[in-house]
Design an enzyme around this catalytic site. Structure first.
Site, PDB file in Angstrom:
ATOM      1  N   ASP A   8       0.887  -1.160   0.000  1.00  0.00           N
ATOM      2  CA  ASP A   8       0.000   0.000   0.000  1.00  0.00           C
ATOM      3  C   ASP A   8       0.933   1.221   0.000  1.00  0.00           C
ATOM      4  OD1 ASP A   8      -2.271   1.706   0.493  1.00  0.00           O
ATOM      5  OD2 ASP A   8      -1.641   1.783   2.593  1.00  0.00           O
ATOM      6  N   LEU A   9       0.412   2.378  -0.393  1.00  0.00           N
ATOM      7  CA  LEU A   9       1.253   3.585  -0.442  1.00  0.00           C
ATOM      8  C   LEU A   9       1.043   4.500   0.772  1.00  0.00           C
ATOM      9  CD1 LEU A   9       3.150   5.556  -2.024  1.00  0.00           C
ATOM     10  CD2 LEU A   9       1.069   6.497  -3.066  1.00  0.00           C
ATOM     11  N   ASP A  10      -0.168   5.070   0.860  1.00  0.00           N
ATOM     12  CA  ASP A  10      -0.451   6.089   1.877  1.00  0.00           C
ATOM     13  C   ASP A  10      -0.385   5.492   3.282  1.00  0.00           C
ATOM     14  OD1 ASP A  10      -0.982   8.102  -0.056  1.00  0.00           O
ATOM     15  OD2 ASP A  10      -3.014   7.324  -0.346  1.00  0.00           O
ATOM     16  N   GLY A  45      -7.601   3.688   3.246  1.00  0.00           N
ATOM     17  CA  GLY A  45      -7.708   2.689   2.181  1.00  0.00           C
ATOM     18  C   GLY A  45      -8.955   2.824   1.337  1.00  0.00           C
ATOM     19  N   ARG A  48     -11.913   8.038  -2.650  1.00  0.00           N
ATOM     20  CA  ARG A  48     -12.306   9.424  -2.377  1.00  0.00           C
ATOM     21  C   ARG A  48     -13.823   9.560  -2.237  1.00  0.00           C
ATOM     22  NH1 ARG A  48     -10.064  13.337  -6.767  1.00  0.00           N
ATOM     23  NH2 ARG A  48      -8.211  12.071  -6.321  1.00  0.00           N
ATOM     24  N   SER A 115      -2.522   0.789  -4.561  1.00  0.00           N
ATOM     25  CA  SER A 115      -2.999   1.987  -3.871  1.00  0.00           C
ATOM     26  C   SER A 115      -4.361   2.421  -4.377  1.00  0.00           C
ATOM     27  CB  SER A 115      -2.008   3.135  -4.073  1.00  0.00           C
ATOM     28  OG  SER A 115      -2.562   4.339  -3.563  1.00  0.00           O
ATOM     29  N   SER A 117      -5.377   5.313  -4.248  1.00  0.00           N
ATOM     30  CA  SER A 117      -5.305   6.751  -4.544  1.00  0.00           C
ATOM     31  C   SER A 117      -5.057   7.063  -6.012  1.00  0.00           C
ATOM     32  CB  SER A 117      -4.198   7.396  -3.714  1.00  0.00           C
ATOM     33  OG  SER A 117      -3.999   8.731  -4.127  1.00  0.00           O
ATOM     34  N   ASN A 119      -3.779   9.753  -6.766  1.00  0.00           N
ATOM     35  CA  ASN A 119      -2.540  10.538  -6.709  1.00  0.00           C
ATOM     36  C   ASN A 119      -1.307   9.657  -6.535  1.00  0.00           C
ATOM     37  OD1 ASN A 119      -3.599  13.417  -6.634  1.00  0.00           O
ATOM     38  ND2 ASN A 119      -4.752  12.526  -4.942  1.00  0.00           N
ATOM     39  N   LYS A 146     -10.673  -1.442  -1.941  1.00  0.00           N
ATOM     40  CA  LYS A 146     -10.496  -2.162  -0.684  1.00  0.00           C
ATOM     41  C   LYS A 146     -11.745  -1.931   0.166  1.00  0.00           C
ATOM     42  CE  LYS A 146      -5.621  -0.911  -1.071  1.00  0.00           C
ATOM     43  NZ  LYS A 146      -4.502  -0.096  -0.567  1.00  0.00           N
ATOM     44  N   GLU A 170       0.202  -3.213   4.627  1.00  0.00           N
ATOM     45  CA  GLU A 170      -0.898  -2.244   4.744  1.00  0.00           C
ATOM     46  C   GLU A 170      -0.906  -1.515   6.081  1.00  0.00           C
ATOM     47  OE1 GLU A 170      -3.534  -0.778   3.672  1.00  0.00           O
ATOM     48  OE2 GLU A 170      -3.852  -1.588   1.674  1.00  0.00           O
ATOM     49  N   ASP A 171      -1.538  -0.329   6.105  1.00  0.00           N
ATOM     50  CA  ASP A 171      -1.766   0.360   7.379  1.00  0.00           C
ATOM     51  C   ASP A 171      -3.263   0.485   7.668  1.00  0.00           C
ATOM     52  OD1 ASP A 171      -2.246   2.279   5.327  1.00  0.00           O
ATOM     53  OD2 ASP A 171      -2.115   3.868   6.827  1.00  0.00           O
TER      54      ASP A 171
HETATM   55  C1  BG6 Z   1      -5.963   5.676  -0.058  1.00  0.00           C
HETATM   56  C2  BG6 Z   1      -6.009   6.438   1.240  1.00  0.00           C
HETATM   57  O1  BG6 Z   1      -4.660   5.239  -0.289  1.00  0.00           O
HETATM   58  O2  BG6 Z   1      -6.380   6.488  -1.146  1.00  0.00           O
HETATM   59  C3  BG6 Z   1      -7.377   7.062   1.444  1.00  0.00           C
HETATM   60  O3  BG6 Z   1      -5.710   5.557   2.306  1.00  0.00           O
HETATM   61  C4  BG6 Z   1      -7.773   7.885   0.223  1.00  0.00           C
HETATM   62  O4  BG6 Z   1      -7.339   7.861   2.600  1.00  0.00           O
HETATM   63  C5  BG6 Z   1      -7.702   7.015  -1.023  1.00  0.00           C
HETATM   64  O5  BG6 Z   1      -9.087   8.401   0.367  1.00  0.00           O
HETATM   65  C6  BG6 Z   1      -8.066   7.775  -2.299  1.00  0.00           C
HETATM   66  O6  BG6 Z   1      -7.100   8.759  -2.543  1.00  0.00           O
HETATM   67  P1  BG6 Z   1      -7.232   9.917  -3.623  1.00  0.00           P
HETATM   68  O7  BG6 Z   1      -5.850  10.503  -3.669  1.00  0.00           O
HETATM   69  O8  BG6 Z   1      -7.605   9.261  -4.927  1.00  0.00           O
HETATM   70  O9  BG6 Z   1      -8.271  10.848  -3.156  1.00  0.00           O
HETATM   71 MG    MG Z   2      -2.765   3.181   3.527  1.00  0.00          MG
END
Ligand code: BG6
Ligand code: MG
Length: 220
Positions: A8-10, A45, A48, A115, A117, A119, A146, A170-171
């Site tokens: 996982d990233l974040d 995880g 958005r 991930s 995300s 981003n 997830k 993972e966190d």
């Molecule tokens: C996950 C984070 O990696 O990405 C979440 O743990 C976040 O907190 C999710 O909401 C979506 O991210 P993004 O950058 O697409 O808004």
């Molecule tokens: Mg995470």
């Protein structure tokens, strides 16, 4: 036999989980919805749009806004988040992660990213880690987020490896559920009371030791 580590990233590779927290907290407070770290654990995880729904649900405000307004809220949160990650550099890689990646590479084991995300790629590039990953699966590449296992299974598939020979890191509680659903060995970083369904839990990334993880995986 271990074929791959899938990260996982974040909150695992870098502390962007804190920035997601700050950006959601600002939006929630603007909408007069209570927000704290305990509640934030449920958002880790989670995508958005699903995160926004959970926040509105918590404030009993799900029906108060149109889809267009909800999209504006999600964009606002993301714009705030993007300003918070602007300064990210290789110095923001969490302790122990670089060493772990180096140890994995030395053993010829593949490395994937899973991930939620959108981003993810930009964060990895800011950290200078884009080239360390053999495959990257982000929110844009999967239909189900997830805790569904799809994102981890897709990473294994792209690496041409058997999920049973993969270790996920993972966190988030949702992320650990996804790893276990994919049939992988789950390593969790964080609070043991939230991540108790993992196979191995450490408090912080500097405790992630390659030899220890391999030993526990083999004993498993
Ligand atoms: C996950 C984070 O990696 O990405 C979440 O743990 C976040 O907190 C999710 O909401 C979506 O991210 P993004 O950058 O697409 O808004
Ligand atoms: Mg995470």
């Amino acid at each position: 036999k271990i074929d791959a580590f899938i990260f996982d990233l974040d909150g695992v590779i870098t502390d962007t989980a804190e920035y997601h927290y700050l950006a959601w907290k600002a939006l929630a407070e603007e909408l007069d919805i209570p927000f704290d770290r305990a509640f934030n654990e449920q958002l880790k995880g989670v995508s958005r749009t699903d995160s926004l729904e959970l926040i509105l649900e918590r404030g009993n405000k799900q029906q108060d806004y149109s889809d267009v307004q909800k999209e504006q809220f999600a964009s606002k949160k993301n714009e705030h988040y993007v300003t918070l990650i602007e300064q990210i550099s290789p110095q923001d890689i969490l302790p122990g992660i670089k060493e772990l990646i180096d140890d994995i590479k030395k053993e010829g084991i593949a490395i994937g990213l899973a991930s939620a995300s959108k981003n993810a790629l930009s964060v990895l590039e800011s950290l200078g880690l884009r080239e360390s990953f053999d495959t990257i699966v982000d929110a844009g590449k999967v239909a189900q987020g997830k805790p569904h296992p799809e994102i981890f299974l897709t990473a294994a598939e792209q690496l041409h490896v058997d999920p049973a020979h993969c270790i996920g890191v993972e966190d988030a509680a949702s992320g650990v559920t996804a790893i276990k659903g994919a049939g992988m060995f789950a390593v969790a970083v964080g609070d043991g009371s939230i991540l108790s369904h993992a196979d191995y839990i450490v408090h912080s990334t500097d405790q992630l030791d390659f030899q220890t993880i391999i030993r526990l995986y083999k004993e498993y």
